[in-house]
Design a protein around this motif. Structure first.
Motif, short mmCIF file in Angstrom:
data_model
loop_
_atom_site.label_atom_id
_atom_site.label_comp_id
_atom_site.label_asym_id
_atom_site.label_seq_id
_atom_site.Cartn_x
_atom_site.Cartn_y
_atom_site.Cartn_z
N LEU A 160 0.82 -1.21 0.00
CA LEU A 160 0.00 0.00 0.00
C LEU A 160 0.86 1.26 0.00
N LEU A 161 1.87 1.30 0.87
CA LEU A 161 2.71 2.50 0.96
C LEU A 161 3.58 2.65 -0.29
N ARG A 162 4.05 1.55 -0.83
CA ARG A 162 4.86 1.63 -2.06
C ARG A 162 4.03 2.21 -3.20
N ALA A 163 2.79 1.71 -3.36
CA ALA A 163 1.93 2.21 -4.44
C ALA A 163 1.65 3.70 -4.26
N ASP A 164 1.35 4.13 -3.05
CA ASP A 164 1.07 5.55 -2.80
C ASP A 164 2.31 6.41 -3.06
N ALA A 165 3.47 5.92 -2.64
CA ALA A 165 4.70 6.68 -2.82
C ALA A 165 5.00 6.89 -4.30
#
Length: 268
Positions: free
Chosen positions: A23-28
């Protein structure tokens, strides 16, 4: 309880870490975070209902992947860059406005010469092996960084137009400036790993992820005139695909109007 469910429960923290990382990778990489700054560890714990150790594990993994960096007094910032290109643009059948077709573009030509057409190329272009073709080998750079390497094989007479046109930005712009039209493209995409030769040219490590493509470009009359193989850095390029369910008639079949509305050769 099945063995699979038992294993899942036993490794619950691993799965929590994996999901938060994704989730955080995609948002970043999508640029979701304001000014490129991730929320604090406490805010992430509260937002996702996870422990501090899970948050720290995920941030460590993102740092190791070169996606974020921790700066004293500034917090955790996104440093990784990825360009998102709409799939029809990657095919070259619509105007180029996104992803790899934005920013400061230029190419570094490695080889540009007429050669006997290799058998594998001749098969795709409907020519006899040994027929003359123009081979153009180049590295594509965006904002000064190598993003991909490509080899194109053009049959004649289309190659005559390209030979006399300066190659500065991207392949599709070169074809347009040469007076050539793209009626249809066929593209195979796959995830691969960089070998030592490709890695050296792109400035990455052997084994780094790549998006690899095989493409045939056809004129409006369906005649194939260009065959290409190219590799893009997997950490710099992504493809955006949007699809819409076609309209149906009362019998459940696709309506004539909906079928006619889909341009031939446009993937989305």
């Amino acid at each position: 309880m099945t063995a699979l469910r038992a294993d899942f429960r036993g490794r619950r923290r691993h799965h929590t870490t994996r999901r938060l990382h994704d989730l955080l990778r995609a948002d970043a990489l999508r640029g979701t975070f304001t000014r490129g700054r991730l929320p604090s560890e406490a805010d992430l714990m509260m937002a996702y209902g996870v422990s501090r150790s899970t948050v720290r594990d995920v941030l460590t993994r993102l740092r190791a992947a070169g996606i974020v960096e921790r700066l004293q007094g500034a917090g955790t910032l996104v440093v990784g860059q990825r360009t998102e290109t709409a799939l029809p643009e990657a095919h070259g059948v619509v105007p180029l406005r996104s992803g790899v077709f934005t920013g400061e573009l230029h190419v570094e030509i490695l080889d540009r010469q007429t050669i006997p057409m290799p058998p594998a190329v001749a098969q795709h272009l409907g020519e006899s092996p040994g027929s003359p073709c123009l081979r153009l080998d180049y590295i594509g750079l965006r904002n000064g960084e190598a993003h991909g390497i490509a080899t194109n094989y053009l049959r004649y007479p289309e190659a005559d137009a390209v030979e006399g046109t300066p190659f500065r930005l991207d392949w599709y712009t070169l074809l347009e400036q040469s007076g050539l039209t793209i009626g249809e493209t066929e593209m195979v995409m796959e995830a691969t790993l960089a070998d030592d030769l490709t890695a050296d040219l792109l400035g990455i490590s052997p084994g780094a992820p790549l998006l690899s493509f095989e493409q045939v470009i056809r004129a409006a009359d369906g005649r194939p005139y260009d065959y290409a193989l190219f590799h893009c850095r997997g950490d710099r390029v992504s493809l955006l695909s949007t699809a819409r369910r076609p309209a149906t008639d009362d019998a459940g079949g696709t309506t004539v109007a909906a079928a006619a509305a889909r341009p031939r050769g446009v993937a989305s």
